[in-house]
Motif scaffolding. Structure first.
Motif, mmCIF file in Angstrom:
data_model
loop_
_atom_site.group_PDB
_atom_site.id
_atom_site.type_symbol
_atom_site.label_atom_id
_atom_site.label_comp_id
_atom_site.label_asym_id
_atom_site.label_seq_id
_atom_site.Cartn_x
_atom_site.Cartn_y
_atom_site.Cartn_z
ATOM 1 N N GLY A 145 37.233 50.688 34.999
ATOM 2 C CA GLY A 145 37.479 49.857 36.169
ATOM 3 C C GLY A 145 36.260 49.603 37.043
ATOM 4 N N VAL A 146 35.118 50.216 36.709
ATOM 5 C CA VAL A 146 33.922 50.066 37.557
ATOM 6 C C VAL A 146 32.824 49.377 36.743
ATOM 7 C CG1 VAL A 146 32.218 51.302 38.940
ATOM 8 C CG2 VAL A 146 34.532 52.182 38.749
ATOM 9 N N VAL A 147 32.149 48.425 37.374
ATOM 10 C CA VAL A 147 31.069 47.705 36.692
ATOM 11 C C VAL A 147 29.913 48.672 36.440
ATOM 12 C CG1 VAL A 147 29.368 45.857 36.923
ATOM 13 C CG2 VAL A 147 31.676 45.540 37.791
ATOM 14 N N ASN A 148 29.485 48.807 35.171
ATOM 15 C CA ASN A 148 28.321 49.676 34.923
ATOM 16 C C ASN A 148 27.210 48.942 34.168
ATOM 17 O OD1 ASN A 148 29.322 49.550 32.383
ATOM 18 N ND2 ASN A 148 29.531 51.758 32.055
ATOM 19 N N ASN A 149 27.425 47.635 33.919
ATOM 20 C CA ASN A 149 26.340 46.845 33.353
ATOM 21 C C ASN A 149 26.469 45.425 33.883
ATOM 22 O OD1 ASN A 149 24.738 45.135 31.771
ATOM 23 N ND2 ASN A 149 24.778 46.581 30.064
ATOM 24 N N ILE A 150 25.645 45.102 34.883
ATOM 25 C CA ILE A 150 25.772 43.825 35.596
ATOM 26 C C ILE A 150 25.596 42.634 34.654
ATOM 27 C CG2 ILE A 150 24.723 42.378 37.375
ATOM 28 C CD1 ILE A 150 25.858 44.494 38.924
ATOM 29 N N THR A 151 24.553 42.644 33.835
ATOM 30 C CA THR A 151 24.238 41.475 32.992
ATOM 31 C C THR A 151 25.384 41.145 32.054
ATOM 32 O OG1 THR A 151 22.122 42.635 32.880
ATOM 33 C CG2 THR A 151 22.240 40.489 31.817
#
Length: 447
Positions: free
Chosen positions: A46-52
């Motif tokens: 549920g958490v963003v861990n790779n923006i690109t």
């Protein structure tokens, strides 16, 4: 079609990203104009861990939805989940300067805005302030205080708190994908909007949304949200267990779970076997369905028991807080065979699977009415709701301007009332826009 008519919900999940475009038809139901869905890379629990990777997945889903509907997507409402979300209870009050006047929306906004100023732990920010019930001059259990007389207005609030960095990261992804962030909503609340009926919320119900990375819980009683939490386990840990337990690759484990998986091991015969092709010329593997469902069962029981602990923490066992409508299961994980029976067995509560067709127009695509899309449909509803409120505020402002011209024409003295209405709209508007403005500032500073 002009821009004003439709809104967009964007569900950034651990396994998939869904963009849904829709509008309200004349019967107040939601008409889906287009959907886009892409595999989610770069989101973990549920958490963003790779923006690109997340940006490119969002763009894919958005492009598909645009193609699908022939419309352009501008601003989106996004859901937030993840283990950093926590909720707390808080009560606050305001003393009104003039108890001879009736309580209006301004007073409620003032009270809510006061709660937003609470000091949180470092790195945390308030996402939602949800009033539970109000007290006016000591008279308690008031649901709607507007129009009542009183000097002291107090309320109990359900406050949802999340990590600033996670919120910023989501905002950053949206912005880099070329979209505007309309609002951020807690995912269990969005799912609840999409699949629960008002009667269920009144009677008392626990909504369990089993996603890929997280399981979200929202509890309602007497029509009011009472408890929310996000448990950092979901369908992906089940796949992971199958992968480890059967020594196969993830893709095969996921397919096995969907096609043959069951949460109840008793129902598979010992001789039911699935053969899985080996990698690069290795021997195929044979897996008994009984073992498969034992692996699934063990993990599902763990997830359901954790959720049940939260339901007990809320106080389901007290007579007054009993959840009469039981449990509603939704999300992709709720499609697992025999899950309903298992949940009923563990909790002893009535259970049904929740489909987000409660508010959809009759001719909607069947695919959208699947539990997979519950959160996305809820976010779309949230976006449409916010748009409606903003339009009301704008209409009031136009109305005030007209009023002003009349006043000037008559050279009237009674200017007090007019400025009060203008202030009133200003206040009302601020509570909708405050969130997104604060976020936009964040993002501009971050760059």
């Amino acid at each position: 079609m002009e821009q004003g008519n439709y809104s967009v919900g964007l569900d950034i999940g651990t396994t998939k990203i869904v963009a849904i475009i829709g509008r309200e038809n004349e019967y107040g139901k939601i008409e889906i104009l287009g959907t886009g869905r892409s595999k989610s890379l770069g989101v973990h629990r549920g958490v963003v861990n790779n923006i690109t990777q997340t940006i490119s997945s969002i763009q894919q889903a958005v492009e598909q939805a645009e193609l699908n509907s022939g419309l352009k997507i501008g601003s989106v409402v996004v859901g937030i989940a993840g283990q950093h979300i926590r909720s707390l209870h808080h009560s606050d009050y305001i003393t009104r300067p003039n108890s001879e006047e009736v309580i209006d929306n301004d007073d409620l906004d003032k009270l809510c805005n006061q709660v937003y100023k609470l000091v949180m732990l470092p790195g945390e920010e308030i996402i939602h302030v949800l009033p539970q019930e109000y007290k006016v001059d000591g008279q308690s259990e008031i649901k709607e205080p507007v129009g009542m007389y009183g000097g002291r207005l107090e309320a109990n609030f359900h406050v949802v708190v999340g990590q600033v960095s996670s919120i910023k990261n989501i905002g950053r992804c949206i912005k880099s994908a070329g979209l505007d962030l309309g609002n951020i909503t807690l995912e269990p609340l969005a799912s609840a909007d999409a699949v629960l009926s008002q009667e269920e919320k009144e009677a008392g119900v626990a909504l369990i949304d089993i996603g890929g990375g997280t399981t979200d819980l929202a509890i309602f009683k007497d029509g009011i949200i009472r408890h929310t939490c996000v448990i950092p386990f979901g369908g992906n840990v089940i796949t992971e267990d199958i992968k480890e337990g059967c020594s196969i690759i993830e893709k095969q484990a996921e397919l096995l779970k969907i096609k043959f998986g069951s949460a109840w091991p008793g129902e598979n015969k010992d001789n039911e076997i699935v053969s899985i092709p080996g990698l690069r010329g290795r021997e195929p593997k044979e897996i008994t369905l009984k073992n498969l469902s034992k692996i699934i069962h063990a993990r599902v029981v763990e997830i359901v028991e954790q959720v049940y602990v939260e339901i007990k923490n809320y106080g389901h066992e007290e007579q007054k807080k009993k959840l009469i409508a039981g449990i509603v299961l939704t999300g992709g994980g709720s499609q697992l065979k025999h899950l309903k029976q298992l949940v009923e067995y563990i909790t002893g509560m009535d259970t049904r699977i929740g489909y987000p067709n409660e508010h959809l127009a009759g001719d909607s695509d069947e695919e959208v009415a699947s539990p997979l899309y519950a959160t996305a449909v809820g976010l779309l509803m949230n976006a449409l709701e916010a748009k409606k409120k903003n339009q009301v505020v704008e209409k009031e402002e136009v109305h005030n301007e007209n009023e002003e011209e009349v006043l000037v024409g008559q050279e009237h003295n009674n200017m007090g009332a007019k400025t009060k209405t203008a202030q009133h709209t200003e206040e009302r508007k601020s509570i909708f826009d405050k969130w997104s403005e604060k976020l936009k500032d964040f993002l501009d500073n971050a760059e």
